[in-house]
Design a protein around this motif. Structure first.
Motif, PDB file in Angstrom:
ATOM      1  N   GLN A 206       0.816  -1.213   0.000  1.00  0.00           N
ATOM      2  CA  GLN A 206       0.000   0.000   0.000  1.00  0.00           C
ATOM      3  C   GLN A 206       0.849   1.262   0.000  1.00  0.00           C
ATOM      4  N   ARG A 207       1.969   1.247   0.730  1.00  0.00           N
ATOM      5  CA  ARG A 207       2.839   2.424   0.724  1.00  0.00           C
ATOM      6  C   ARG A 207       3.442   2.626  -0.673  1.00  0.00           C
ATOM      7  N   ALA A 208       3.804   1.513  -1.337  1.00  0.00           N
ATOM      8  CA  ALA A 208       4.351   1.615  -2.694  1.00  0.00           C
ATOM      9  C   ALA A 208       3.295   2.174  -3.649  1.00  0.00           C
ATOM     10  N   LEU A 209       2.045   1.714  -3.483  1.00  0.00           N
ATOM     11  CA  LEU A 209       0.956   2.230  -4.322  1.00  0.00           C
ATOM     12  C   LEU A 209       0.749   3.723  -4.080  1.00  0.00           C
ATOM     13  N   GLU A 210       0.764   4.128  -2.798  1.00  0.00           N
ATOM     14  CA  GLU A 210       0.577   5.541  -2.445  1.00  0.00           C
ATOM     15  C   GLU A 210       1.654   6.433  -3.043  1.00  0.00           C
ATOM     16  N   THR A 211       2.918   6.004  -2.887  1.00  0.00           N
ATOM     17  CA  THR A 211       4.023   6.807  -3.403  1.00  0.00           C
ATOM     18  C   THR A 211       3.930   6.923  -4.917  1.00  0.00           C
ATOM     19  N   THR A 212       3.600   5.818  -5.557  1.00  0.00           N
ATOM     20  CA  THR A 212       3.492   5.828  -7.014  1.00  0.00           C
ATOM     21  C   THR A 212       2.345   6.725  -7.459  1.00  0.00           C
ATOM     22  N   ARG A 216       4.330   9.272  -9.453  1.00  0.00           N
ATOM     23  CA  ARG A 216       4.476   8.778 -10.823  1.00  0.00           C
ATOM     24  C   ARG A 216       3.253   7.983 -11.266  1.00  0.00           C
ATOM     25  N   PRO A 217       2.071   8.626 -11.260  1.00  0.00           N
ATOM     26  CA  PRO A 217       0.873   7.859 -11.647  1.00  0.00           C
ATOM     27  C   PRO A 217       0.986   7.262 -13.050  1.00  0.00           C
ATOM     28  N   ASP A 218       1.871   7.804 -13.877  1.00  0.00           N
ATOM     29  CA  ASP A 218       2.051   7.252 -15.232  1.00  0.00           C
ATOM     30  C   ASP A 218       2.502   5.784 -15.181  1.00  0.00           C
ATOM     31  N   LEU A 219       3.166   5.380 -14.086  1.00  0.00           N
ATOM     32  CA  LEU A 219       3.651   3.996 -14.014  1.00  0.00           C
ATOM     33  C   LEU A 219       2.512   2.987 -13.937  1.00  0.00           C
ATOM     34  N   PHE A 220       1.338   3.419 -13.475  1.00  0.00           N
ATOM     35  CA  PHE A 220       0.216   2.476 -13.374  1.00  0.00           C
ATOM     36  C   PHE A 220      -0.197   1.939 -14.739  1.00  0.00           C
ATOM     37  N   ASP A 221       0.163   2.676 -15.797  1.00  0.00           N
ATOM     38  CA  ASP A 221      -0.240   2.226 -17.129  1.00  0.00           C
ATOM     39  C   ASP A 221       0.318   0.848 -17.449  1.00  0.00           C
ATOM     40  N   THR A 222       1.482   0.522 -16.911  1.00  0.00           N
ATOM     41  CA  THR A 222       2.110  -0.751 -17.269  1.00  0.00           C
ATOM     42  C   THR A 222       2.266  -1.686 -16.074  1.00  0.00           C
ATOM     43  N   THR A 223       1.646  -1.334 -14.949  1.00  0.00           N
ATOM     44  CA  THR A 223       1.807  -2.138 -13.738  1.00  0.00           C
ATOM     45  C   THR A 223       0.593  -3.026 -13.518  1.00  0.00           C
TER      46      THR A 223
ATOM     47  N   SER B  84      17.265   8.969  -6.204  1.00  0.00           N
ATOM     48  CA  SER B  84      16.368   7.850  -5.932  1.00  0.00           C
ATOM     49  C   SER B  84      15.499   7.611  -7.147  1.00  0.00           C
ATOM     50  N   PRO B  85      15.289   6.347  -7.508  1.00  0.00           N
ATOM     51  CA  PRO B  85      14.397   6.096  -8.646  1.00  0.00           C
ATOM     52  C   PRO B  85      12.967   6.543  -8.368  1.00  0.00           C
ATOM     53  N   ALA B  86      12.648   6.816  -7.091  1.00  0.00           N
ATOM     54  CA  ALA B  86      11.299   7.265  -6.761  1.00  0.00           C
ATOM     55  C   ALA B  86      11.177   8.783  -6.827  1.00  0.00           C
ATOM     56  N   GLY B  87      12.231   9.464  -7.271  1.00  0.00           N
ATOM     57  CA  GLY B  87      12.219  10.912  -7.260  1.00  0.00           C
ATOM     58  C   GLY B  87      11.608  11.534  -8.498  1.00  0.00           C
ATOM     59  N   ARG B  88      11.581  12.867  -8.489  1.00  0.00           N
ATOM     60  CA  ARG B  88      11.145  13.618  -9.670  1.00  0.00           C
ATOM     61  C   ARG B  88      12.214  13.455 -10.740  1.00  0.00           C
ATOM     62  N   PRO B  89      11.841  13.111 -11.975  1.00  0.00           N
ATOM     63  CA  PRO B  89      12.854  12.879 -13.002  1.00  0.00           C
ATOM     64  C   PRO B  89      13.650  14.150 -13.310  1.00  0.00           C
TER      65      PRO B  89
END
Lengths: 425, 425
Positions: A206-212, A216-223, B84-89
């Motif tokens: 859930q924390r990984a989902l929240e951070t994403t 980077r909501p764009d990552l959900f397109d391929t997750t 961090s890969p979780a950062g702003r690009p």
């Protein structure tokens, strides 16, 4: 695997290759890195590798003779990549593909670049590490080698370590905590101390989902997301920039077929479709503008039918959408209403299939993240010039390079809203 | 400007800082780079900086005591960024922003990461160099320092050199050529030898536009284009993946309001709107499917009215759109027609507001770049399960995390097409 780096700064990689996990991987024979200097293949006394560009301009260009000689000297070049901001962006999938190669050669450009005919002589894949400019390809090559090498079997002590990190699962990483349990008053989240593996795994997911979602909501397109993931994300609190955005449908002043300015009549399905877009994307409201009193009366009857009349009982979803509709006699009245909703002046964003654009989609996204905005679309043949002229910004045409730009205002409203808000926000 | 790198591998940067333009910049005092090792702030005998993660899992986590002590020892940390890969690009705009800072501190994580409470103790901006995973932040920090340092005044010999490169103008770079004029039979483009500066500038601009169109059309969203640029791009030859895509509008079998499977009647505006989307995005065709013969007859009369009847004279644009419409009695017939057009079997891509999705938008983009595909949308309450089950892939819901997903099929067709093809292709 074998890396060969073609660079005029071979010493750049000395310390990169002699510390940390990369040094261990080289020592263990998991990867081998050789370096080739094109300067060693230059035939003049000064070992010149660069020259001035044809056609003029600043800077120097690496020439073909020493570069081709260097490449042809390689016994086993394998796949040849050139680090270049014009390349395909490096991502974890490309890193995994390259990790499957037996040999990879990395060309590091310097100066303004390399004579472009090199691409006619060799099969070279340009690779970028990001949308920024470096002085040369060396730092980028170090990133690429490290990202690829750590996916080669045997690189890391535990293979699980590579698998659990960011992007491996298509999400940004969950937060980590280690001793002490309380540091300067800050405790470790209690769930991590409980020892219940399933609960810990769910909490981390859930924390990984929240951070994403936040970054980077764009990552959900391929997750791949499980039903639990989707349910969690639907309920997750988040900033909703859609609240700041209102769509406006202007029936006058608009351009008519003959190029003159006038008013067009209301279309029932425009009101329905754009209201449904507004509700689906969580917009602040949908403002319908017509200078004709009887047209507003008609619109009011349509809205009432679906919001409070018989339509509301047969189709409650539609009531939810149409309850976002407000009717205005003028653009000024619509802007005033949006400003009043938010307690601060709303920006006016206009659209045109003809241009010129003054506001990119990226800039518009930043604008609506910061303040309320009314995005107006024109019926008929588009908004009148007077509306474009008073707007705080005009978005680009939806298909600027198409020879045909005749979308319905219903489709355009959906596409523009989707470009501004995307799927997740 | 002052960079401080917090790293357990300070020696990683030795050769980075001692060769090329970075070494010159340090020597000239344009940038200063100091390194701080958290290990020097560890209080135990072994200088331990890492520990096992709470909650279990592979790898080690950098702890707070030595990291906070290292950060607090800095006399002038300035803006603190963590790689961090979780950062702003990182992009050229962020590089320019950082180049305006007096001091920037870069935290390089190792192991699985850093104890997340560090973000509660310091104001830290996570920065990513790309969607790939490194063993530590050092290689990424080198990229960031180089990208930023070269924008600090005085870094390069000629300031013009920094300005003309990729991304400075929002486009990928034009190709460079240098001596010899002919190399292994390959000549330099004659225009560059002519000495006409205006012609050369125009040629280079067009090559930059071409490369950007082919490789990174997304950059056009934020790039100011002149009317000449737009005219050139409109006329530029290019692959048009839209040609491989056909939209299909299915009237049966679809879900009805009560959850049963049946057929719904044709809506005139659906045919118009989706035909206009198909023409605007350069699609291969628009396939209308209904098992009811009289509905197909009705659709045929609508199409004829606009393509060859009175409508074609009053509105030729509409004729161009509706000429893409074909009528089919079944999905099989539609698929056969699309396959016949392209001479190879077409993939069937389905859509559903309910999921589960089996094909990401990214994967669908790759699919239609490679082969013909029919993307079908359901009228009524969506495609019947039997259609979803036989599809080669089902796209995600347009708004998977919204509590309301009731777009009109007209808006959905526009949004899905735009997500697959974007503005430039």
């Amino acid at each position: 695997m074998q890396f060969t780096v073609v660079t005029i700064f071979p010493e750049f990689f000395d310390s990169f290759l002699s510390c940390g996990l990369m040094a261990k991987a080289v020592e263990a024979g998991v990867v081998a890195v050789s370096r080739v200097n094109p300067r060693d293949f230059a035939t003049d006394r000064h070992h010149t590798v660069d020259d001035r560009p044809y056609g003029g301009g600043p800077g120097m260009v690496m020439g073909l003779p020493s570069m081709t000689a260097a490449l042809r000297s390689l016994p086993r070049p394998g796949k040849i990549c050139m680090l270049s901001p014009a390349g395909r962006p490096l991502d974890q999938r490309m890193a995994a593909e390259l990790a499957g190669e037996e040999a990879v050669t990395l060309l590091c450009g310097r100066y303004e670049g390399i004579d472009a005919r090199l691409f006619d002589l060799f099969d070279i894949t340009p690779v970028s590490v990001g949308d920024f400019v470096l002085s040369g390809g060396e730092s980028a090559a170090a990133c690429l080698m490290e990202a690829v090498a750590r996916l080669v079997p045997g690189f890391m002590g535990k293979d699980a370590s590579a698998d659990e990190e960011s992007f491996s699962a298509g999400l940004l990483e969950y937060p980590h905590f280690t001793r002490p349990e309380v540091f300067e008053g800050l405790p470790v989240p209690p769930v991590l101390l409980g020892g219940n593996h399933a609960t810990i795994a769910a909490w981390r997911r859930q924390r990984a989902l929240e951070t994403t979602l936040a970054r980077r909501p764009d990552l959900f397109d391929t997750t791949p997301l499980s039903p639990d993931d989707a349910a969690f994300l639907r309920a997750a609190p988040r900033t909703r920039p859609g609240r700041n955005l209102h769509l406006g449908l202007v029936h006058g002043p608009v351009l008519l077929k003959d190029g003159s300015v006038g008013t067009v009549s209301l279309t029932n399905l425009d009101v329905h479709d754009i209201a449904r877009v507004s509700r689906t994307y969580g917009l602040g409201g949908f403002e319908v503008v017509s200078p004709l009193r009887d047209q507003l009366t008609l619109a009011g009857r349509i809205v009432d039918h679906w919001c409070t009349g018989p339509g509301s009982r047969s189709n409650p979803d539609r009531a939810e959408a149409l309850s976002l509709v407000r009717l205005h006699e003028s653009l000024d009245a619509a802007l005033a209403a949006v400003s009043a909703d938010h307690g601060c002046p709303a920006a006016l964003i206009a659209t045109s299939a003809k241009g010129p654009a003054t506001l990119s989609f990226a800039a518009a996204r930043e604008l609506i993240a910061a303040r309320p905005a009314l995005l107006v679309l024109g019926t008929g043949h588009g908004l009148a010039d007077a509306v474009l002229a008073r707007a705080d910004g005009v978005l680009p045409a939806i298909r600027p390079f198409s020879d045909y730009n005749h979308l319905s205002v219903r489709a355009a409203a959906g596409i523009l809203t989707d470009r501004l808000l995307g799927d997740a926000m």
